[in-house]
Design a protein around this motif. Structure first.
Motif, PDB file in Angstrom:
ATOM      1  N   LYS A 160     -13.214 -22.092 -39.884  1.00  0.00           N
ATOM      2  CA  LYS A 160     -14.289 -21.139 -39.662  1.00  0.00           C
ATOM      3  C   LYS A 160     -14.141 -19.731 -40.854  1.00  0.00           C
ATOM      4  CE  LYS A 160     -15.310 -22.658 -35.320  1.00  0.00           C
ATOM      5  NZ  LYS A 160     -15.516 -22.096 -33.827  1.00  0.00           N
ATOM      6  N   CYS A 161     -15.091 -19.283 -41.650  1.00  0.00           N
ATOM      7  CA  CYS A 161     -14.944 -18.133 -42.407  1.00  0.00           C
ATOM      8  C   CYS A 161     -15.992 -17.463 -42.362  1.00  0.00           C
ATOM      9  CB  CYS A 161     -14.352 -18.665 -43.990  1.00  0.00           C
ATOM     10  SG  CYS A 161     -13.871 -17.246 -44.825  1.00  0.00           S
ATOM     11  N   GLY A 162     -16.159 -16.485 -41.517  1.00  0.00           N
ATOM     12  CA  GLY A 162     -17.537 -15.913 -41.196  1.00  0.00           C
ATOM     13  C   GLY A 162     -18.473 -16.837 -40.553  1.00  0.00           C
ATOM     14  N   SER A 163     -19.806 -16.852 -41.050  1.00  0.00           N
ATOM     15  CA  SER A 163     -20.523 -17.855 -40.375  1.00  0.00           C
ATOM     16  C   SER A 163     -20.584 -19.161 -40.922  1.00  0.00           C
ATOM     17  CB  SER A 163     -22.131 -17.325 -40.883  1.00  0.00           C
ATOM     18  OG  SER A 163     -22.294 -17.199 -41.995  1.00  0.00           O
ATOM     19  N   ASN A 164     -19.709 -19.575 -42.041  1.00  0.00           N
ATOM     20  CA  ASN A 164     -19.486 -20.781 -42.649  1.00  0.00           C
ATOM     21  C   ASN A 164     -18.375 -21.669 -41.997  1.00  0.00           C
ATOM     22  OD1 ASN A 164     -21.652 -20.089 -44.753  1.00  0.00           O
ATOM     23  ND2 ASN A 164     -19.935 -18.899 -45.722  1.00  0.00           N
ATOM     24  N   SER A 165     -18.515 -22.820 -41.926  1.00  0.00           N
ATOM     25  CA  SER A 165     -17.544 -23.793 -41.384  1.00  0.00           C
ATOM     26  C   SER A 165     -17.266 -24.827 -42.540  1.00  0.00           C
ATOM     27  CB  SER A 165     -17.863 -24.719 -40.089  1.00  0.00           C
ATOM     28  OG  SER A 165     -18.376 -23.672 -39.088  1.00  0.00           O
ATOM     29  N   PHE A 166     -15.919 -25.325 -42.461  1.00  0.00           N
ATOM     30  CA  PHE A 166     -15.591 -26.350 -43.276  1.00  0.00           C
ATOM     31  C   PHE A 166     -14.655 -27.257 -42.621  1.00  0.00           C
ATOM     32  CE2 PHE A 166     -16.214 -22.271 -45.557  1.00  0.00           C
ATOM     33  CZ  PHE A 166     -16.814 -22.764 -46.524  1.00  0.00           C
ATOM     34  N   THR A 176      -6.002 -24.746 -37.249  1.00  0.00           N
ATOM     35  CA  THR A 176      -6.734 -23.566 -37.913  1.00  0.00           C
ATOM     36  C   THR A 176      -6.770 -22.453 -37.005  1.00  0.00           C
ATOM     37  OG1 THR A 176      -9.067 -24.320 -37.489  1.00  0.00           O
ATOM     38  CG2 THR A 176      -8.009 -24.872 -39.631  1.00  0.00           C
ATOM     39  N   ALA A 177      -6.502 -20.894 -37.469  1.00  0.00           N
ATOM     40  CA  ALA A 177      -6.494 -20.058 -36.648  1.00  0.00           C
ATOM     41  C   ALA A 177      -6.510 -18.751 -37.688  1.00  0.00           C
ATOM     42  CB  ALA A 177      -4.989 -19.843 -36.089  1.00  0.00           C
ATOM     43  N   ASP A 178      -7.265 -17.838 -37.325  1.00  0.00           N
ATOM     44  CA  ASP A 178      -7.314 -16.373 -38.154  1.00  0.00           C
ATOM     45  C   ASP A 178      -6.126 -15.648 -38.062  1.00  0.00           C
ATOM     46  OD1 ASP A 178      -8.080 -14.294 -39.509  1.00  0.00           O
ATOM     47  OD2 ASP A 178      -9.550 -13.473 -38.239  1.00  0.00           O
ATOM     48  N   ASP A 183      -8.921 -11.363 -40.889  1.00  0.00           N
ATOM     49  CA  ASP A 183      -9.940 -11.216 -41.857  1.00  0.00           C
ATOM     50  C   ASP A 183     -11.350 -12.028 -41.486  1.00  0.00           C
ATOM     51  OD1 ASP A 183      -9.013 -13.544 -42.798  1.00  0.00           O
ATOM     52  OD2 ASP A 183      -9.025 -13.282 -44.859  1.00  0.00           O
ATOM     53  N   ASN A 184     -11.471 -12.594 -40.234  1.00  0.00           N
ATOM     54  CA  ASN A 184     -12.666 -13.350 -39.796  1.00  0.00           C
ATOM     55  C   ASN A 184     -12.506 -14.408 -40.700  1.00  0.00           C
ATOM     56  OD1 ASN A 184     -14.691 -13.511 -38.447  1.00  0.00           O
ATOM     57  ND2 ASN A 184     -15.922 -12.954 -39.941  1.00  0.00           N
ATOM     58  N   CYS A 185     -11.565 -14.929 -41.176  1.00  0.00           N
ATOM     59  CA  CYS A 185     -11.351 -16.422 -41.984  1.00  0.00           C
ATOM     60  C   CYS A 185     -10.008 -16.995 -41.580  1.00  0.00           C
ATOM     61  CB  CYS A 185     -11.474 -16.135 -43.501  1.00  0.00           C
ATOM     62  SG  CYS A 185     -11.876 -17.491 -44.498  1.00  0.00           S
ATOM     63  N   ASP A 186     -10.348 -18.294 -40.950  1.00  0.00           N
ATOM     64  CA  ASP A 186      -9.220 -19.147 -40.589  1.00  0.00           C
ATOM     65  C   ASP A 186      -8.147 -19.357 -41.779  1.00  0.00           C
ATOM     66  OD1 ASP A 186     -10.081 -19.033 -38.124  1.00  0.00           O
ATOM     67  OD2 ASP A 186     -10.813 -21.068 -38.102  1.00  0.00           O
ATOM     68  N   GLU A 229     -10.059  -9.687 -48.141  1.00  0.00           N
ATOM     69  CA  GLU A 229     -10.019  -9.465 -49.643  1.00  0.00           C
ATOM     70  C   GLU A 229     -11.640  -9.867 -49.991  1.00  0.00           C
ATOM     71  OE1 GLU A 229      -8.892 -11.824 -47.547  1.00  0.00           O
ATOM     72  OE2 GLU A 229      -9.020 -13.654 -48.230  1.00  0.00           O
ATOM     73  N   GLU A 230     -11.887  -9.444 -51.156  1.00  0.00           N
ATOM     74  CA  GLU A 230     -12.881  -9.915 -51.923  1.00  0.00           C
ATOM     75  C   GLU A 230     -12.742 -10.384 -53.234  1.00  0.00           C
ATOM     76  OE1 GLU A 230     -16.170  -6.884 -51.831  1.00  0.00           O
ATOM     77  OE2 GLU A 230     -15.912  -6.595 -49.727  1.00  0.00           O
ATOM     78  N   ILE A 231     -13.196 -11.677 -53.436  1.00  0.00           N
ATOM     79  CA  ILE A 231     -12.688 -12.289 -54.736  1.00  0.00           C
ATOM     80  C   ILE A 231     -14.051 -12.513 -55.582  1.00  0.00           C
ATOM     81  CG2 ILE A 231     -11.634 -14.290 -55.620  1.00  0.00           C
ATOM     82  CD1 ILE A 231     -10.032 -14.226 -53.287  1.00  0.00           C
ATOM     83  N   GLY A 232     -14.131 -12.213 -56.918  1.00  0.00           N
ATOM     84  CA  GLY A 232     -15.145 -12.399 -57.606  1.00  0.00           C
ATOM     85  C   GLY A 232     -15.154 -13.548 -58.401  1.00  0.00           C
ATOM     86  N   GLU A 233     -15.875 -13.912 -59.448  1.00  0.00           N
ATOM     87  CA  GLU A 233     -16.096 -14.782 -60.238  1.00  0.00           C
ATOM     88  C   GLU A 233     -14.899 -14.683 -61.202  1.00  0.00           C
ATOM     89  OE1 GLU A 233     -20.575 -15.641 -60.394  1.00  0.00           O
ATOM     90  OE2 GLU A 233     -19.727 -15.236 -62.383  1.00  0.00           O
ATOM     91  N   GLY A 234     -14.275 -15.801 -61.468  1.00  0.00           N
ATOM     92  CA  GLY A 234     -12.848 -15.881 -62.622  1.00  0.00           C
ATOM     93  C   GLY A 234     -11.890 -15.534 -61.815  1.00  0.00           C
ATOM     94  N   GLY A 235     -11.852 -15.302 -60.526  1.00  0.00           N
ATOM     95  CA  GLY A 235     -10.606 -15.214 -59.824  1.00  0.00           C
ATOM     96  C   GLY A 235     -10.243 -13.730 -59.690  1.00  0.00           C
ATOM     97  N   ALA A 236     -11.123 -12.855 -60.004  1.00  0.00           N
ATOM     98  CA  ALA A 236     -10.743 -11.283 -59.918  1.00  0.00           C
ATOM     99  C   ALA A 236     -10.469 -11.089 -58.601  1.00  0.00           C
ATOM    100  CB  ALA A 236     -11.867 -10.549 -60.730  1.00  0.00           C
TER     101      ALA A 236
END
Length: 551
Positions: free
Chosen positions: A27-33, A67-69, A73-76, A438-445
């Motif tokens: 789970k990462c925020g409201s998304n699940s994988f 999986t565990a956070d 950061d609200n992401c497992d 973290e906040e990760i942008g396009e290109g891995g920034a």
């Protein structure tokens, strides 16, 4: 068979490359994988559209995952154990949907079970694994190089799980670690006087294949549910006393989970068996241990994994199961929301938080501000507050001190950056390995705190209002975006070598950092530059490998 088919809805089937031995929900925020792996020695990351986003390869079968956070950061994060003895913790990199290794430990035999949780009740997530080397290892955190505790057994540790249990002689619940072995031993372990203490031990006559914790007697107290090679499911109370036994005639239970799959507030036991049957046991009565088979279905071969997952779109619990038939199947109980809810009172009494030392007035002030959820109106203050709360600034200060900077000057520089007007404020950069939010942008920034080298030259360039790295490369015609990527890469490579001390090959460096979304060409370029500048080197003396200079 017609009656059985009406008891569940088949949602989808995914054909896996090989037999599936483990599957967990990330789970990462409201998304699940879904994270799954097995005989093809690969762990896969899959989204809800059944698209494979990333994969990690091993030299042995992927045998277990959890999986565990861990980083808050609200992401497992993902704990995974393999047949080659590797125990990894993987970070899900938001923005580029990739997996990055943030911890790696090698055991002498197969890793057969992994779990994580606040075992020591100190508001910290410990990591646990058991396996073929007949030990249970407990790590303090993802920065640990060796186990904090190690327990030894006379056979393989085949199952482990952590959960909240309430013993009859105790006033409060405890975080109990329940383990099972190949020889049939079941133990409940907790922390007492800062050491693992075995509260009870039970000896069954066959291998323990799966364990889970949850209330299945509908009395408000959690139970221990155990599946064994003797084709039985045994329900124990928190004191280790047998409450009920379910005999499975056709097959051995090799995977199980406890979850409410039909929305009536009462937990069911989901069981995957060696004969290919998936069985659901439920208890329609309060304060009862009379569990009965609700429904079952079957596949052609052993079901190695069962995993309940909440479907936010449908608002119900799905069951993911699979195994040697090389598939993952998703089904749901057709009675969801139609049964009358049982009024089960939660009798679990929370464990009191550990007593802490008095904090400074400044800390109390910060705590009060945080508890009242006061959000600074100045964005820059808010950014720094997050970095301070997550202890990122402490890590940055320590790293800059290693490079020769004086602590007082570093703090002054941060204060200067805080107080700058928005028009003159510059973006910070930091590494994935030290970041909790973290906040990760396009290109891995990757945003954060950037490293510095050759302090005298840097201070000189700062006085001119220009960073050394940009000054050295501005004549190369690179875009601002590419310069930012290069800066991030320099820091990530340096920090990666700090964490790993010695990396045997250049290819390994490039591949493990490229997983974050950077091109291999960019990584190779920065490795060359760092080598030319004398920051990293290849050591030809034993043990050979890449390292930081003077590390």
């Amino acid at each position: 068979m017609t009656t059985i088919r009406k008891r569940f809805n088949l949602n989808w089937i995914f054909e896996a490359p090989e037999a599936v031995l483990t599957c967990s929900v990330l789970k990462c925020g409201s998304n699940s994988f879904l994270v799954f792996g097995g005989h093809d020695k690969t762990l896969y990351l899959m989204d809800t559209d059944m698209q494979i986003l990333d994969s990690v390869s091993f030299d042995g079968w992927c045998r277990c995952s959890y999986t565990a956070d861990i980083t808050g950061d609200n992401c497992d994060e993902i704990l995974v154990g393999a047949g080659d003895g590797n125990f990894l913790v993987l970070k899900f990199v938001k923005g580029i949907n990739k997996l990055a290794t943030i911890m790696n430990y090698r055991c002498s035999g197969k890793v057969l079970c992994v779990t994580a949780g606040d075992f020591t009740n100190d508001e910290n997530i410990e990591l646990m694994l058991g396996g073929e080397d007949k030990t249970l290892k407990i790590f303090k955190d993802i920065g640990s190089k060796k186990p904090l505790y190690e327990l030894y057994y006379d056979s393989w540790v085949t199952s482990c799980t952590l959960g909240c249990l309430m013993l009859s002689e105790q006033e409060n619940s405890l975080n109990g670690l329940v383990i099972g072995t190949k020889n049939g031993t079941v133990q409940l372990i907790h922390i007492k006087d800062s050491k693992p203490d075995i509260l009870w031990e039970k000896h069954l006559s066959s291998q323990i294949n799966a364990i889970d914790i949850g209330d299945v007697t509908n009395n408000g107290y959690n139970d221990v549910v155990v599946g064994t090679d003797e084709s039985i499911i045994m329900i124990l109370n928190a004191n280790g006393e047998e409450l009920s036994t379910i005999k499975i005639e056709e097959g051995r239970p090799i995977s199980l989970k406890v979850a409410d799959i039909d929305g009536d507030n009462a937990n069911e036991i989901i069981v995957g068996c060696a004969d290919g049957s998936l069985r659901i046991y439920h208890n329609p009565q309060l304060n009862s241990s009379d569990l009965e088979l609700k429904w079952k279905t079957s596949t052609s071969t052993s079901i190695k994994i069962v995993s309940p997952v909440f479907d936010s779109e449908q608002g119900l619990i799905n069951i993911i199961y699979g195994g040697y038939d090389r598939s993952l199947r998703c089904i749901s109980d057709y009675e969801w929301g139609e049964k009358e809810k049982l009024e089960i009172i939660n009798n679990m009494v929370d464990t009191p938080s550990p007593i802490k030392e008095p904090e400074s007035p400044e800390a109390d002030e910060e705590k009060t501000e945080s508890s009242q959820k006061i959000v600074p109106t100045n964005l820059r203050e808010y950014i720094f507050k997050i970095l301070e709360d997550k202890k990122v600034l402490d890590d940055v200060i320590r790293e800059l001190q290693k490079m020769g900077y004086v602590k007082e000057n570093i703090i002054k520089e941060f204060e200067f950056m805080k107080n700058q007007k928005p028009s003159s404020y510059e973006k910070l950069t930091y590494s994935l390995w030290t970041l909790s939010e973290e906040e990760i942008g396009e290109g891995g920034a990757i945003k954060g705190i950037e490293p510095k080298t050759e302090s005298a030259t840097i201070e000189e360039n700062k006085a001119k209002g220009e960073d050394l790295f940009r000054a050295l490369h501005k004549e190369e015609g690179k875009t601002e975006e590419q310069l930012t990527i290069d800066e991030n890469l320099r820091y990530i490579i340096i920090h990666y070598l700090e964490n790993n001390n010695l990396v045997p090959t250049r290819t390994k460096i490039v591949q493990e950092i490229a997983i974050l979304g950077y091109s291999e060409a960019d990584v190779e370029e920065q490795v060359d530059i760092l080598k030319e500048q004398g920051i990293i080197e290849y050591s030809r003396s034993e043990p050979k490998g890449w390292r930081l200079v003077n590390k």
